[in-house]
Design a protein around this motif. Structure first.
Motif, PDB file in Angstrom:
ATOM      1  N   UNK A 151     -36.948 -23.702   7.669  1.00  0.00           N
ATOM      2  CA  UNK A 151     -35.553 -23.497   8.026  1.00  0.00           C
ATOM      3  C   UNK A 151     -34.619 -23.341   6.849  1.00  0.00           C
ATOM      4  N   UNK A 152     -34.886 -24.062   5.762  1.00  0.00           N
ATOM      5  CA  UNK A 152     -33.994 -24.025   4.601  1.00  0.00           C
ATOM      6  C   UNK A 152     -34.487 -23.044   3.548  1.00  0.00           C
ATOM      7  N   UNK A 153     -35.810 -23.047   3.295  1.00  0.00           N
ATOM      8  CA  UNK A 153     -36.347 -22.284   2.167  1.00  0.00           C
ATOM      9  C   UNK A 153     -37.044 -20.985   2.571  1.00  0.00           C
ATOM     10  N   UNK A 154     -36.969 -20.650   3.859  1.00  0.00           N
ATOM     11  CA  UNK A 154     -37.554 -19.378   4.307  1.00  0.00           C
ATOM     12  C   UNK A 154     -39.018 -19.249   3.892  1.00  0.00           C
ATOM     13  N   UNK A 155     -39.734 -20.388   3.986  1.00  0.00           N
ATOM     14  CA  UNK A 155     -41.169 -20.453   3.663  1.00  0.00           C
ATOM     15  C   UNK A 155     -41.490 -20.176   2.199  1.00  0.00           C
ATOM     16  N   UNK A 156     -40.518 -20.387   1.319  1.00  0.00           N
ATOM     17  CA  UNK A 156     -40.779 -20.322  -0.123  1.00  0.00           C
ATOM     18  C   UNK A 156     -41.140 -21.723  -0.578  1.00  0.00           C
ATOM     19  N   UNK A 157     -42.337 -21.883  -1.124  1.00  0.00           N
ATOM     20  CA  UNK A 157     -42.835 -23.204  -1.489  1.00  0.00           C
ATOM     21  C   UNK A 157     -43.733 -23.755  -0.392  1.00  0.00           C
ATOM     22  N   UNK A 158     -44.330 -24.912  -0.668  1.00  0.00           N
ATOM     23  CA  UNK A 158     -45.257 -25.535   0.276  1.00  0.00           C
ATOM     24  C   UNK A 158     -44.936 -27.019   0.409  1.00  0.00           C
ATOM     25  N   UNK A 159     -45.324 -27.584   1.539  1.00  0.00           N
ATOM     26  CA  UNK A 159     -45.118 -29.020   1.743  1.00  0.00           C
ATOM     27  C   UNK A 159     -45.862 -29.793   0.657  1.00  0.00           C
TER      28      UNK A 159
END
Length: 533
Positions: free
Chosen positions: A328-336
């Motif tokens: 929601x915030x990072x538009x799927x940039x990065x990973x958990x």
């Protein structure tokens, strides 16, 4: 032990986040990053020079200017990105596989637990024409550690007791105590070797007169506007493919991207996720995604109620949906994230078990801690758009377990001062890594002696974790060192002074006529192999 054997036996630390906010394989425009902020000027209307057969001027538009071009006094990523592997070089370098390779040293031996010997490269000269030799190494490191005029990097090199000149091409570095991450420190931007002549001539004014051995030579710096470096025609190694690089300060996100789209710049760095779609849909730009050492985290001050109760911290960890934040915030940039160490950092373990999203478990833990009806708390953060959005998501998620979360947004310097004083109940922050070694994260974020300014804003203190961090510093065997760090990381995750929620990426908009752009996991753009078509 020769250098190649050392690569197997040393399992090797961002810069203190004084002003920093904090690489996968593939094509240069699609590799899988740490940010910064500050002031600047509007875009130039002059199109950059290009060349079909190499050469030309590479124009890089970035969010903020450098604050200091002296690697011993700089405190932010945008400064280090200009100097490392461009104007300054260290004895060794970390490659894209997090392995150490020769740079100004051709080989090294660890003679005993505290003595390292480096053989230096022949035929290298500083930009002013003086020879690079063992005296330059000694002078550089002694400058960092000078007790009369201490530099901000003295703690980073504090394990070094003495630098001995064996002969002009051989130097010994003697440590106060065994330190397995020494190569990572020497490979960092802070480890760049400076011309002794320049040190004597300029002193603290060296920031305005950088003199190293690198493939680029300093030409000019107009603060708030641009920094210009040019090809070093006398460089000892493979010369850069471009003739000149201009770092332009463009604080407006949309303006930086527009400059690449219209041909006024070749690269726009520190790209916000809000601009991804625009870049991806443009016929003139490609999206560069580069892996990062940086990890974003949510912190809790263990000295303040109710966060002094581990069950409260665990409850909050179980109530946070990391995937929802990343989508929601990072538009799927990065990973958990499952660790305070990014996946590329030496010492990272993929086996750390992080708290799962479980509201029932969260409510149960709060009830056991005596907060079944919830409580009110304040979360502090700097004025970064993404982090403000994260705070709003957290506010909504924690409401589900009865926590009334108030959001306090501050200017970054003011936020850092408040957090370092231990006045923040909760906070949103991040930690980059200038060296790629786990010690930099572990010691600064979790060791009890790092409480406050060095980075431990949770004021976390666990004697067992302290002992593990200290043991990992001294352990030469890479597998044993990895196991020590894994044990420390699991304790930290179980006790949650920090909840890492996202392993970051570095993003850039890159003109389609440019090849070879790479942003290191420390967040430094590498330009030596760039070509402009």
């Amino acid at each position: 032990m020769k250098k190649k054997r050392m690569l197997g036996s040393i399992f090797v630390l961002s810069v203190l986040l004084a002003t920093a906010l904090a690489g996968c394989s593939g094509s240069p425009q699609s590799q899988t990053a740490t940010g910064n902020a500050n002031s600047g000027q509007a875009a130039s209307s002059t199109a950059p020079a290009t060349s079909a057969a190499g050469g030309g001027t590479l124009v890089i538009a970035r969010l903020s200017d450098a604050n200091n071009l002296d690697p011993h006094f700089s405190t932010q990523i945008n400064s280090m990105a200009v100097v490392q592997h461009k104007m300054y070089e260290g004895l060794v370098m970390m490659d894209r596989n997090s392995e150490y390779k020769p740079l100004l040293a051709t080989e090294w031996n660890q003679k005993d637990d505290v003595t390292w010997e480096f053989t230096l490269r022949d035929g290298v000269t500083f930009h002013v024409g003086t020879p690079f030799d063992a005296e330059a190494v000694k002078k550089t490191i002694e400058r960092i550690l000078d007790k009369n005029e201490p530099t901000p990097k003295a703690n980073m090199f504090g394990m070094i007791k003495e630098v001995k000149v064996v002969d002009p091409k051989k130097v010994e570095i003697i440590l106060h105590y065994p330190f397995a991450g020494l190569l990572s420190v020497l490979a960092s931007a802070e480890g760049g070797i400076i011309s002794p002549k320049a040190i004597e001539q300029y002193g603290k004014d060296l920031s305005k007169h950088p003199v190293g051995t690198g493939p680029f030579v300093f030409e000019s710096w107009t603060p708030g506007q641009e920094i210009v470096i040019v090809k070093n025609e006398n460089y000892w190694g493979t010369k850069p493919k471009v003739d000149k690089v201009v770092f332009k300060t463009i604080p407006e996100d949309t303006t930086r991207v527009a400059m690449v789209e219209t041909g006024e710049a070749h690269v726009a760095e520190q790209l916000p996720v809000t601009e991804l779609e625009r870049v991806q849909n443009s016929p003139n730009m490609s999206l560069g995604r580069f892996e990062s050492f940086a990890v974003d985290h949510i912190g809790m001050n263990v000295k303040k109620k109710p966060f002094d109760d581990v069950r409260v911290r665990q409850a909050i960890a179980h109530a946070i949906d990391k995937e929802a934040i990343i989508q929601g915030v990072y538009n799927n940039v990065g990973k958990a994230a499952n660790s305070s160490l990014g996946p590329k950092v030496i010492g990272y373990s993929p086996d750390i078990k992080a708290p799962e999203y479980d509201l029932n478990k969260a409510k149960q833990l709060l009830t056991e801690a005596g907060y079944g009806n919830g409580f009110k708390a304040t979360i502090y953060l700097n004025d970064n758009k993404a982090r403000i959005n994260v705070a709003e998501v957290l506010q909504s998620q924690l409401k589900g377990i009865g926590i009334d979360l108030q959001i306090q947004v501050m200017e970054f310097g003011a936020y850092l001062e408040l957090a370092a004083k231990g006045e923040a109940q909760m906070f949103i922050s991040g930690w980059g890594n200038a060296t790629g070694d786990g010690d930099y994260n572990q010691y600064n974020l979790f060791h009890s002696t790092s409480a406050g300014v060095p980075g431990n804003h949770s004021f976390y203190s666990n004697p067992k974790v302290d002992a593990l961090i200290e043991a990992a510093r001294k352990e030469k065997d890479p597998e044993k060192r990895k196991q020590i760090y894994a044990e420390a990381q699991q304790i930290e995750m179980d006790e949650v002074p920090l909840l890492p929620y996202r392993s970051s990426e570095n993003l850039a908009a890159i003109a389609k006529n440019v090849q070879g752009v790479y942003i290191s996991p420390s967040g430094y753009i590498e330009v030596n192999d760039v070509t402009i078509q």
